[in-house]
Enzyme design. Structure first.
Site, PDB file in Angstrom:
ATOM      1  N   TYR A  87      -2.251   5.687  -5.332  1.00 61.14           N
ATOM      2  CA  TYR A  87      -3.272   6.718  -5.528  1.00 61.14           C
ATOM      3  C   TYR A  87      -2.629   7.845  -6.331  1.00 61.14           C
ATOM      4  O   TYR A  87      -1.413   8.053  -6.255  1.00 61.14           O
ATOM      5  CB  TYR A  87      -3.765   7.281  -4.195  1.00 61.14           C
ATOM      6  CG  TYR A  87      -4.501   6.311  -3.327  1.00 61.14           C
ATOM      7  CD1 TYR A  87      -5.782   5.874  -3.650  1.00 61.14           C
ATOM      8  CD2 TYR A  87      -3.926   5.828  -2.143  1.00 61.14           C
ATOM      9  CE1 TYR A  87      -6.470   4.982  -2.838  1.00 61.14           C
ATOM     10  CE2 TYR A  87      -4.609   4.938  -1.322  1.00 61.14           C
ATOM     11  CZ  TYR A  87      -5.873   4.522  -1.676  1.00 61.14           C
ATOM     12  OH  TYR A  87      -6.560   3.641  -0.878  1.00 61.14           O
ATOM     13  N   ARG A 106     -12.265 -16.211   2.928  1.00 61.02           N
ATOM     14  CA  ARG A 106     -12.005 -16.681   4.292  1.00 61.02           C
ATOM     15  C   ARG A 106     -11.616 -18.152   4.360  1.00 61.02           C
ATOM     16  O   ARG A 106     -11.156 -18.620   5.403  1.00 61.02           O
ATOM     17  CB  ARG A 106     -13.241 -16.452   5.185  1.00 61.02           C
ATOM     18  CG  ARG A 106     -13.652 -14.983   5.360  1.00 61.02           C
ATOM     19  CD  ARG A 106     -12.614 -14.184   6.107  1.00 61.02           C
ATOM     20  NE  ARG A 106     -12.991 -12.797   6.304  1.00 61.02           N
ATOM     21  CZ  ARG A 106     -12.678 -11.799   5.482  1.00 61.02           C
ATOM     22  NH1 ARG A 106     -11.968 -12.037   4.385  1.00 61.02           N
ATOM     23  NH2 ARG A 106     -13.050 -10.556   5.754  1.00 61.02           N
ATOM     24  N   GLN A 108       0.655  -0.441  -4.852  1.00 63.40           N
ATOM     25  CA  GLN A 108      -0.654   0.211  -5.002  1.00 63.40           C
ATOM     26  C   GLN A 108      -0.475   1.716  -4.951  1.00 63.40           C
ATOM     27  O   GLN A 108       0.156   2.247  -4.047  1.00 63.40           O
ATOM     28  CB  GLN A 108      -1.604  -0.270  -3.898  1.00 63.40           C
ATOM     29  CG  GLN A 108      -2.945   0.453  -3.870  1.00 63.40           C
ATOM     30  CD  GLN A 108      -2.910   1.702  -3.012  1.00 63.40           C
ATOM     31  OE1 GLN A 108      -2.205   1.755  -2.011  1.00 63.40           O
ATOM     32  NE2 GLN A 108      -3.662   2.724  -3.406  1.00 63.40           N
ATOM     33  N   ARG A 163     -15.548  -0.591   1.989  1.00 60.98           N
ATOM     34  CA  ARG A 163     -15.214   0.624   2.732  1.00 60.98           C
ATOM     35  C   ARG A 163     -15.527   1.907   1.952  1.00 60.98           C
ATOM     36  O   ARG A 163     -15.296   3.000   2.442  1.00 60.98           O
ATOM     37  CB  ARG A 163     -13.724   0.612   3.105  1.00 60.98           C
ATOM     38  CG  ARG A 163     -13.372  -0.487   4.084  1.00 60.98           C
ATOM     39  CD  ARG A 163     -11.863  -0.779   4.099  1.00 60.98           C
ATOM     40  NE  ARG A 163     -11.058   0.184   4.821  1.00 60.98           N
ATOM     41  CZ  ARG A 163     -10.842   0.167   6.131  1.00 60.98           C
ATOM     42  NH1 ARG A 163     -11.431  -0.752   6.894  1.00 60.98           N
ATOM     43  NH2 ARG A 163     -10.049   1.054   6.690  1.00 60.98           N
ATOM     44  N   GLY A 191     -11.828  -9.371  -1.432  1.00 54.13           N
ATOM     45  CA  GLY A 191     -13.057  -9.173  -0.678  1.00 54.13           C
ATOM     46  C   GLY A 191     -13.771 -10.468  -0.333  1.00 54.13           C
ATOM     47  O   GLY A 191     -14.273 -11.169  -1.210  1.00 54.13           O
ATOM     48  N   GLY A 192     -13.781 -10.806   0.960  1.00 55.85           N
ATOM     49  CA  GLY A 192     -14.611 -11.906   1.442  1.00 55.85           C
ATOM     50  C   GLY A 192     -13.978 -13.277   1.451  1.00 55.85           C
ATOM     51  O   GLY A 192     -14.637 -14.253   1.828  1.00 55.85           O
ATOM     52  N   SER A 203     -12.912  -5.328  -7.081  1.00 54.37           N
ATOM     53  CA  SER A 203     -12.784  -4.939  -5.680  1.00 54.37           C
ATOM     54  C   SER A 203     -13.777  -3.849  -5.345  1.00 54.37           C
ATOM     55  O   SER A 203     -14.040  -2.963  -6.162  1.00 54.37           O
ATOM     56  CB  SER A 203     -11.354  -4.435  -5.407  1.00 54.37           C
ATOM     57  OG  SER A 203     -11.231  -3.919  -4.090  1.00 54.37           O
ATOM     58  N   ARG A 261      -8.141  -8.110   5.119  1.00 55.54           N
ATOM     59  CA  ARG A 261      -8.166  -8.168   6.586  1.00 55.54           C
ATOM     60  C   ARG A 261      -7.486  -9.414   7.159  1.00 55.54           C
ATOM     61  O   ARG A 261      -6.794  -9.301   8.181  1.00 55.54           O
ATOM     62  CB  ARG A 261      -9.607  -8.047   7.086  1.00 55.54           C
ATOM     63  CG  ARG A 261     -10.236  -6.683   6.780  1.00 55.54           C
ATOM     64  CD  ARG A 261     -11.674  -6.595   7.256  1.00 55.54           C
ATOM     65  NE  ARG A 261     -12.290  -5.313   6.936  1.00 55.54           N
ATOM     66  CZ  ARG A 261     -13.016  -5.082   5.846  1.00 55.54           C
ATOM     67  NH1 ARG A 261     -13.219  -6.052   4.958  1.00 55.54           N
ATOM     68  NH2 ARG A 261     -13.541  -3.893   5.635  1.00 55.54           N
ATOM     69  N   SER A 276       0.827  -1.206   0.000  1.00 54.95           N
ATOM     70  CA  SER A 276       0.000   0.000   0.000  1.00 54.95           C
ATOM     71  C   SER A 276       0.863   1.258   0.000  1.00 54.95           C
ATOM     72  O   SER A 276       1.913   1.311   0.647  1.00 54.95           O
ATOM     73  CB  SER A 276      -0.891   0.002   1.250  1.00 54.95           C
ATOM     74  OG  SER A 276      -1.552   1.244   1.398  1.00 54.95           O
ATOM     75  N   THR A 294      -5.500   2.365  -7.733  1.00 56.85           N
ATOM     76  CA  THR A 294      -6.807   2.285  -7.077  1.00 56.85           C
ATOM     77  C   THR A 294      -7.749   3.287  -7.726  1.00 56.85           C
ATOM     78  O   THR A 294      -7.476   4.488  -7.746  1.00 56.85           O
ATOM     79  CB  THR A 294      -6.678   2.557  -5.572  1.00 56.85           C
ATOM     80  OG1 THR A 294      -5.903   1.510  -4.992  1.00 56.85           O
ATOM     81  CG2 THR A 294      -8.042   2.579  -4.903  1.00 56.85           C
TER      82      THR A 294
END
Length: 355
Positions: free
Chosen positions: A130, A285, A128, A253, A282-283, A248, A305, A106, A156
Site C-alpha cells: 500500500y 475453490r 504487496q 471486501r 477470488g472464488g 481482484s 481465504r 502482505s 494494491t
C-alpha cells in the site's frame, strides 16, 4: 476425518477459530454480494471437454514473469497469518517454497518481510504494497523489499479507504495485544493504531496512476497492479508500464456490487493481449475453477481465504495439503478436459450457461 477438498478445511477453520477471527477472515463488504458472487460465477461456466487425446502425460507447470512454478496457483496477500497459526507467514512461505509456487506477502504481516524471507530462503515471493501518506515510509518498504530478495512488487489499487465490513464492526475486531504489523514495528505509537494495526488514516487516498511512475523510479522490480476490474483500467495499467495485472475485488471486501473476478477477466485479457501478464484471485475453490480461469485467459490464480484455512488446520503442513489437493484436482480436470499442458488451455474449452 481425511481432508478431501478445500471446503473441508473451511469447515475445520470455522469450527476451531475464535468467532471474531473467523469473521475477520470471512468478511465481505456490506451485504457480501460480491464476495459470494466470486464463487457463484464459476457455476455459470461449463466445460467443452475433448476426448481420445492420449492423456498419459500431463504437465501443470507454468511461468510467472519468467520464473517457473509447479502449477498455476499462488498464494494471494492476506493479513495477520498468526491469527491462524503461531508461525504465521513463516509457515506460509515454507509451504509455498515446498510446493514451488509464488507467495505474495502482505504488508499487513505478523512477521517482518525479513523474517519471512529467512524462513524460506529459496522461495519465490512478491510483496504487496500500500502507499502511505508518509511517502518516506513507503519508499523505505520498497528498499527493504529489494534487499530481502523479493522478486516483484504488487501495488494494491482498490483501497483508498477500507470497505465497510459489518462483522468486524459488530465484533469490535482488534489484533491481539501480542501481535503487531511487524513491518511497521516502532513506526507508530501503539495507542494511535486502529483495529487493523495501523493508524486509521495512514494509507494515502490520493494515490493515482502517476504513483506507478514514482514506484518505478524507486525500484527495478517488476510492478504488478492488484485490484483491476475493467478494460479501461487494464489499458491504463499497461500504458504505465506494469508487468502484471491481478484481476481482484479484494475478496469482495471493498466495493460491494462490483463484478465477480472471473466475469471481469475476459474484457481485461482481451484488452491487455500480450502486453502484460494477467492473473486472478477470488472464488477459487477447486481444480476445475483453476482450469476455467486459465481457459478465460488468466496466467495464474491466487488463493486468499483457503490458504488461511490450511494454516488453521496444520500450519505449513495444512497449507501444503490445500495446495496439493488443488494441484491434483487441477491435473485431473486437465486430463478429463483433454489438456496436455497449460499452454494448450484456451477459451474454446468453456462456455457460459444460457440461464
Amino acid at each position: 476425518m481425511p481432508m478431501i477438498c478445500l471446503s473441508d478445511f473451511e469447515d475445520y477453520a470455522k469450527k476451531h477459530l475464535p468467532k471474531s477471527t473467523w469473521d475477520f477472515f470471512a468478511a465481505g463488504a456490506d451485504e457480501c454480494c460480491t464476495r459470494d458472487d466470486n464463487l457463484l460465477a464459476y457455476k455459470r461456466i461449463h466445460f467443452r471437454p475433448r476426448m481420445l487425446r492420449g492423456m498419459s502425460v500431463i504437465d501443470t507447470r507454468t511461468m510467472l514473469l519468467g520464473t517457473e512454478i509447479s502449477f498455476p496457483v499462488g498464494i494471494a496477500p492476506t493479513s495477520f497469518h498468526r491469527l491462524a497459526w503461531p508461525d504465521g507467514e513463516k509457515s506460509t512461505a515454507r509451504a509455498a517454497e515446498a510446493m514451488n509456487t509464488c507467495y505474495i506477502t502482505s504488508t499487513f504481516s505478523t512477521f517482518s518481510m525479513e523474517e519471512i524471507a529467512a524462513a524460506a530462503p529459496n522461495g519465490f515471493r512478491w510483496f504487496q504494497l500500500y502507499i502511505y501518506r508518509n511517502r518516506a515510509l513507503s519508499e523505505g518498504l520498497v528498499r527493504r523489499v529489494e534487499a530481502a530478495g523479493f522478486q516483484g512488487l504488487v501495488l494494491t489499487a482498490d483501497l483508498p479507504y477500507t470497505g465497510k465490513r459489518r462483522d468486524d464492526i459488530r465484533n469490535n475486531f482488534q489484533l491481539p495485544p501480542h501481535m503487531t504489523v511487524k513491518n511497521f514495528e516502532g513506526v507508530f505509537e501503539e495507542e494511535s493504531c486502529s483495529e487493523y494495526g495501523l493508524p486509521s488514516n495512514s494509507i494515502d487516498p490520493s494515490i493515482n496512476w502517476n504513483d506507478i511512475y514514482w514506484l518505478q523510479s524507486l525500484t527495478r522490480l517488476p510492478i504488478i497492479v492488484k485490484g483491476i476490474l475493467t478494460k479501461e483500467d487494464a489499458d491504463l495499467a499497461v500504458r504505465h508500464g506494469v508487468k502484471g495485472i491481478i484481476v481482484s475485488n479484494h475478496g469482495g471486501r471493498q466495493l460491494d456490487g462490483g463484478p465477480a473476478t472471473i466475469d471481469a477477466l475476459i474484457e481485461i485479457v482481451d484488452t491487455v493481449q500480450d502486453r502484460a501478464e494477467v492473473y486472478l484471485d477470488g472464488g477459487i475453490r477447486t481444480g476445475s475453477d483453476v482450469l476455467k480461469a486459465l481457459a478465460l485467459g488468466a496466467k495464474c490464480v491466487f488463493l486468499g481465504r483457503p490458504a488461511l484455512w490450511g494454516l488453521t488446520y496444520k500450519g505449513e503442513e495444512g497449507l501444503r495439503e490445500v495446495l496439493q489437493i488443488l494441484h491434483d484436482e487441477f491435473r485431473l480436470s486437465m486430463a478429463l478436459a483433454g489438456c496436455h499442458n497449460v499452454s494448450g488451455i484456451g477459451r474454446n474449452l468453456v462456455q457460459f450457461s444460457k440461464l
